[in-house]
Design a protein around this motif. Structure first.
Motif, short mmCIF file in Angstrom:
data_model
loop_
_atom_site.label_atom_id
_atom_site.label_comp_id
_atom_site.label_asym_id
_atom_site.label_seq_id
_atom_site.Cartn_x
_atom_site.Cartn_y
_atom_site.Cartn_z
N GLY A 168 0.81 -1.22 0.00
CA GLY A 168 0.00 0.00 0.00
C GLY A 168 0.84 1.26 0.00
N SER A 169 0.13 2.40 0.08
CA SER A 169 0.78 3.71 0.03
C SER A 169 0.27 4.61 1.14
N GLN B 192 5.93 10.81 0.10
CA GLN B 192 5.05 9.83 -0.53
C GLN B 192 5.71 8.47 -0.44
N MET B 193 5.01 7.52 0.15
CA MET B 193 5.57 6.19 0.37
C MET B 193 4.71 5.17 -0.38
N ASN B 194 5.30 4.50 -1.35
CA ASN B 194 4.61 3.49 -2.14
C ASN B 194 5.24 2.13 -1.92
N SER B 195 4.52 1.10 -2.31
CA SER B 195 5.02 -0.28 -2.19
C SER B 195 5.56 -0.55 -0.80
N LEU B 196 4.77 -0.19 0.19
CA LEU B 196 5.23 -0.30 1.57
C LEU B 196 5.43 -1.75 1.98
N ARG C 246 0.92 8.99 2.39
CA ARG C 246 1.63 10.25 2.20
C ARG C 246 1.71 10.96 3.54
N ARG D 46 10.90 3.83 -4.09
CA ARG D 46 9.56 3.64 -3.49
C ARG D 46 9.05 4.92 -2.82
N PHE D 47 9.96 5.70 -2.24
CA PHE D 47 9.57 6.91 -1.52
C PHE D 47 9.98 8.14 -2.33
N THR D 48 9.18 9.20 -2.18
CA THR D 48 9.47 10.47 -2.84
C THR D 48 9.25 11.62 -1.88
#
Length: 116
Positions: free
Chosen positions: A16-17, A82-86, A19, A67-69
Motif C-alpha cells: 500500500g501507500s 510519498q511512500m509506495n510499495s510499503l 503520504r 519507493r519513496f518520494t
C-alpha cells in the motif's frame, strides 16, 4: 519559533501507500534542507530522505530508493513523503527534521505500521 508537525501516518497493508506531511512554521521550509527520518522499535534513527533548499535536490536511503518520494509545497510551507510499495520493514515512527541557526528541530513523529 520553529515548529514541525507531522501527520498522515497509520496502518496500511503491504504494498500500500501513504503520504506523510510535515507542516513547518517559524521559518521558510524552502530555504532549508528538509529531512525525513524514521525509527523502528529498538533500532537507531535512520535517514530516509532529504531535499535541499537550493535546487530541491533529493537524496534517499538505500532501503527506500524507488519507493519513496520527498517533495514540498512552497505555498503551504509543507514537506511531504510519498511512500509506495510499503513493506513491513517500513514500520516505524517517522520524523521531520530541520537545522535552523545551528539548532536541530524535530517534530513529534507519526507512526506508520505496515501489516496485513
Amino acid at each position: 519559533q520553529v515548529q514541525l508537525v507531522e501527520s498522515g501516518g497509520g496502518l496500511v497493508q503491504p504494498g500500500g501507500s501513504l503520504r506523510l506531511s510535515c507542516a513547518a512554521s517559524g521559518f521558510i521550509a524552502a530555504t532549508r534542507t528538509m529531512r525525513w527520518y524514521r525509527q523502528a522499535l529498538e533500532k537507531e534513527r535512520e535517514l530516509v530522505a532529504s531535499m535541499t533548499s537550493i535546487g530541491g535536490l533529493t537524496n534517499y536511503g538505500d532501503s527506500v530508493k524507488g519507493r519513496f518520494t520527498i517533495s514540498r509545497d512552497i505555498g503551504k510551507n509543507t514537506v511531504y513523503l510519498q511512500m509506495n510499495s510499503l513493506k513491513p520493514e517500513d514500520t516505524a515512527v517517522y520524523y521531520c527534521n530541520v537545522v535552523v541557526s545551528g539548532s536541530s528541530y524535530w517534530g513529534q513523529g507519526t507512526q506508520v505500521t505496515v501489516s496485513s
